[in-house]
Design an enzyme around this catalytic site. Structure first.
Site, PDB file in Angstrom:
ATOM      1  N   ALA A  66      -0.106  -0.871   8.177  1.00 25.00           N
ATOM      2  CA  ALA A  66      -0.511  -1.398   9.485  1.00 25.00           C
ATOM      3  C   ALA A  66       0.699  -2.106  10.089  1.00 25.00           C
ATOM      4  CB  ALA A  66      -1.664  -2.362   9.305  1.00 25.00           C
ATOM      5  N   GLY A 111      -1.743   0.622   4.673  1.00 26.94           N
ATOM      6  CA  GLY A 111      -2.590   1.565   5.423  1.00 26.94           C
ATOM      7  C   GLY A 111      -2.183   3.014   5.228  1.00 26.94           C
ATOM      8  N   GLU A 114      -3.820   4.112   2.181  1.00 24.52           N
ATOM      9  CA  GLU A 114      -5.265   4.113   2.469  1.00 24.52           C
ATOM     10  C   GLU A 114      -5.671   5.362   3.277  1.00 24.52           C
ATOM     11  OE1 GLU A 114      -4.847   0.046   3.951  1.00 24.52           O
ATOM     12  OE2 GLU A 114      -6.496  -0.510   2.651  1.00 24.52           O
ATOM     13  N   GLU A 134       0.156  -5.405   0.542  1.00 29.28           N
ATOM     14  CA  GLU A 134      -0.398  -6.449   1.414  1.00 29.28           C
ATOM     15  C   GLU A 134      -0.326  -7.837   0.783  1.00 29.28           C
ATOM     16  OE1 GLU A 134      -1.849  -3.545   0.704  1.00 29.28           O
ATOM     17  OE2 GLU A 134      -2.502  -2.586   2.554  1.00 29.28           O
TER      18      GLU A 134
HETATM   19  N1  CAA Z   1       4.810  -2.811  10.488  1.00 29.03           N
HETATM   20  C1  CAA Z   1       5.699  -2.980  11.499  1.00 29.03           C
HETATM   21  N2  CAA Z   1       6.965  -2.555  11.444  1.00 29.03           N
HETATM   22  C2  CAA Z   1       7.373  -1.947  10.318  1.00 29.03           C
HETATM   23  C3  CAA Z   1       6.516  -1.738   9.224  1.00 29.03           C
HETATM   24  C4  CAA Z   1       5.172  -2.197   9.343  1.00 29.03           C
HETATM   25  N3  CAA Z   1       4.259  -2.007   8.371  1.00 29.03           N
HETATM   26  N4  CAA Z   1       7.203  -1.128   8.234  1.00 29.03           N
HETATM   27  C5  CAA Z   1       8.455  -0.948   8.712  1.00 29.03           C
HETATM   28  N5  CAA Z   1       8.553  -1.424   9.962  1.00 29.03           N
HETATM   29  C6  CAA Z   1       9.741  -1.440  10.834  1.00 29.03           C
HETATM   30  C7  CAA Z   1      10.744  -2.484  10.406  1.00 29.03           C
HETATM   31  O1  CAA Z   1      10.391  -3.764  10.916  1.00 29.03           O
HETATM   32  C8  CAA Z   1      12.033  -1.932  10.994  1.00 29.03           C
HETATM   33  O2  CAA Z   1      12.031  -2.220  12.376  1.00 29.03           O
HETATM   34  P1  CAA Z   1      13.426  -2.699  13.096  1.00 29.03           P
HETATM   35  O3  CAA Z   1      14.351  -1.526  12.912  1.00 29.03           O
HETATM   36  O4  CAA Z   1      12.995  -2.934  14.506  1.00 29.03           O
HETATM   37  O5  CAA Z   1      13.877  -3.916  12.367  1.00 29.03           O
HETATM   38  C9  CAA Z   1      11.850  -0.424  10.857  1.00 29.03           C
HETATM   39  O6  CAA Z   1      10.443  -0.201  10.688  1.00 29.03           O
HETATM   40  C10 CAA Z   1      12.544   0.140   9.632  1.00 29.03           C
HETATM   41  O7  CAA Z   1      12.131  -0.608   8.504  1.00 29.03           O
HETATM   42  P2  CAA Z   1      13.147  -1.272   7.469  1.00 29.03           P
HETATM   43  O8  CAA Z   1      14.417  -1.630   8.142  1.00 29.03           O
HETATM   44  O9  CAA Z   1      12.413  -2.372   6.762  1.00 29.03           O
HETATM   45  O10 CAA Z   1      13.414  -0.031   6.517  1.00 29.03           O
HETATM   46  P3  CAA Z   1      13.793  -0.059   4.967  1.00 29.03           P
HETATM   47  O11 CAA Z   1      14.130   1.351   4.596  1.00 29.03           O
HETATM   48  O12 CAA Z   1      14.788  -1.123   4.672  1.00 29.03           O
HETATM   49  O13 CAA Z   1      12.427  -0.483   4.210  1.00 29.03           O
HETATM   50  C11 CAA Z   1      10.067  -0.376   3.773  1.00 29.03           C
HETATM   51  C12 CAA Z   1      11.324   0.375   4.267  1.00 29.03           C
HETATM   52  C13 CAA Z   1      10.192  -0.705   2.285  1.00 29.03           C
HETATM   53  C14 CAA Z   1       8.882   0.558   3.991  1.00 29.03           C
HETATM   54  C15 CAA Z   1       9.896  -1.693   4.581  1.00 29.03           C
HETATM   55  O14 CAA Z   1       9.994  -1.386   5.978  1.00 29.03           O
HETATM   56  C16 CAA Z   1       8.589  -2.371   4.363  1.00 29.03           C
HETATM   57  O15 CAA Z   1       8.421  -3.031   3.345  1.00 29.03           O
HETATM   58  N6  CAA Z   1       7.643  -2.241   5.329  1.00 29.03           N
HETATM   59  C17 CAA Z   1       6.393  -2.957   5.284  1.00 29.03           C
HETATM   60  C18 CAA Z   1       5.442  -2.284   4.316  1.00 29.03           C
HETATM   61  C19 CAA Z   1       4.154  -3.054   4.237  1.00 29.03           C
HETATM   62  O16 CAA Z   1       4.118  -4.216   3.898  1.00 29.03           O
HETATM   63  N7  CAA Z   1       3.052  -2.362   4.529  1.00 29.03           N
HETATM   64  C20 CAA Z   1       1.725  -2.955   4.498  1.00 29.03           C
HETATM   65  C21 CAA Z   1       1.352  -3.450   5.860  1.00 29.03           C
HETATM   66  S1  CAA Z   1      -0.159  -4.359   5.815  1.00 29.03           S
HETATM   67  C22 CAA Z   1      -1.391  -3.191   5.839  1.00 29.03           C
HETATM   68  O17 CAA Z   1      -1.143  -2.007   5.809  1.00 29.03           O
HETATM   69  C23 CAA Z   1      -2.774  -3.770   5.905  1.00 29.03           C
HETATM   70  C24 CAA Z   1      -3.851  -2.762   5.815  1.00 29.03           C
HETATM   71  O18 CAA Z   1      -4.270  -2.383   4.762  1.00 29.03           O
HETATM   72  C25 CAA Z   1      -4.478  -2.273   7.017  1.00 29.03           C
END
Ligand code: CAA
Length: 262
Positions: A66, A111, A114, A134
């Site tokens: 998400a 997500g 999921e 999460e």
């Molecule tokens: N939401 C918003 N933006 C996200 C995102 C997310 N879930 N995942 C990645 N992005 C964005 C980053 O902020 C970044 O944006 P900018 O270039 O503007 O800074 C861009 O995508 C590229 O990401 P990274 O620079 O972080 O890329 P990376 O290769 O270094 O890392 C990654 C990749 C490990 C996937 C890392 O982006 C990450 O950890 N993302 C978050 C993953 C996460 O926590 N997901 C769970 C979300 S909560 C959820 O999903 C709740 C639910 O059940 C509904």
């Protein structure tokens, strides 16, 4: 409806939904949920669509979860609504009468895992990564992860993934039964389409019956599940495709399934 967050295409018998926010690693916001819902309306209305494939645009991600930039601003009750919206959409996806394949081409986190779990099965690139991170954000999975993951891989493995937030490789995901098959990155799409087309050529009534019996039977006792199966078997026998399939075998030819529901 025109789409900004997904790409929706129908290629022959196969519909494809591509999550299309590659700059945010295809993270899900309400716009994505709404557009996928609209695409599902179109799929339900088109009897020519035999299989659905979900995948991510870009080289890096299926869906990285998400959208955290969206979620951070939500009040607790808005968070509940977002979670319920996700649940509703994934129940719709899961209950589609046609087979649905998750073609996981990169990160499938939160997500993303999921959504993939609400599909009938998952094919993954060897680059793919799965997880429920999460907990690292101070929350828990909100689109059914605590529920579907334990049903797919067992309680202990689901707890380890949800309580540590660890990421696992496609191969590890296959070993725990989350992923069906892992392919080299450049072969994933071709292999997914091969399976999609294989299923698209089967009888529509029997495909629906197999999916429904496995899904509905999973949560009931074995005896009730077998009664359900016998009724669905009868339903298949009432379809012209059953006659065609069995006659073709006896006549030593390939069946020509019409895919009709009558
Ligand atoms: N939401 C918003 N933006 C996200 C995102 C997310 N879930 N995942 C990645 N992005 C964005 C980053 O902020 C970044 O944006 P900018 O270039 O503007 O800074 C861009 O995508 C590229 O990401 P990274 O620079 O972080 O890329 P990376 O290769 O270094 O890392 C990654 C990749 C490990 C996937 C890392 O982006 C990450 O950890 N993302 C978050 C993953 C996460 O926590 N997901 C769970 C979300 S909560 C959820 O999903 C709740 C639910 O059940 C509904």
């Amino acid at each position: 409806m025109s789409y900004e967050n997904i790409i929706f295409e129908i290629e022959g018998d196969v519909a494809v939904i591509r999550f299309n926010r590659p700059k945010a690693l295809n993270a899900i916001n309400p716009g994505v949920l709404e557009e996928v819902g609209d695409a599902l309306d179109k799929i339900e209305a088109d009897s020519g669509v035999r299989v659905l494939v979900l995948t991510g645009e870009g080289e890096k991600a299926f869906v990285a979860g998400a959208d955290i930039a969206y979620m951070v601003k939500l009040s607790p009750l808005e968070g509940r609504e977002f979670s319920r919206g996700g649940h509703e959409l994934l129940f719709r996806l899961e209950n589609l009468p046609i087979p649905v394949i998750a073609c996981v081409n990169g990160f499938a986190l939160g997500g993303g895992t999921e959504i993939a779990m609400a599909c009938d099965f998952i094919y993954a690139s060897e680059n793919a990564k799965f997880g429920q991170p999460e907990i690292n954000l101070g929350v828990i999975p909100g689109f059914g992860g605590t529920q579907r993951l334990s049903r797919l891989v067992g309680k202990a493995m689901a707890k380890e993934l949800c309580m540590t937030g660890m990421m696992i490789s496609a191969q590890e995901a296959k070993e725990i039964g989350l992923v069906n098959r892992v392919f080299p990155h450049d072969k994933l799409w071709e292999e997914t389409l091969k399976t999609a087309n294989l299923m698209a050529g089967k009888g529509k009534v029997s495909l629906r019956a197999a999916k429904r019996c496995i899904d509905r039977g999973f949560d009931v006792d074995l005896t009730s599940g077998c009664y359900m199966e016998a009724d669905a078997f009868a339903l298949c026998k009432a379809s012209p495709d059953a006659n065609e399939g069995m006659s073709a075998f006896l006549e030593k030819r390939k069946p020509e399934f019409k895919g009709e529901l009558t």
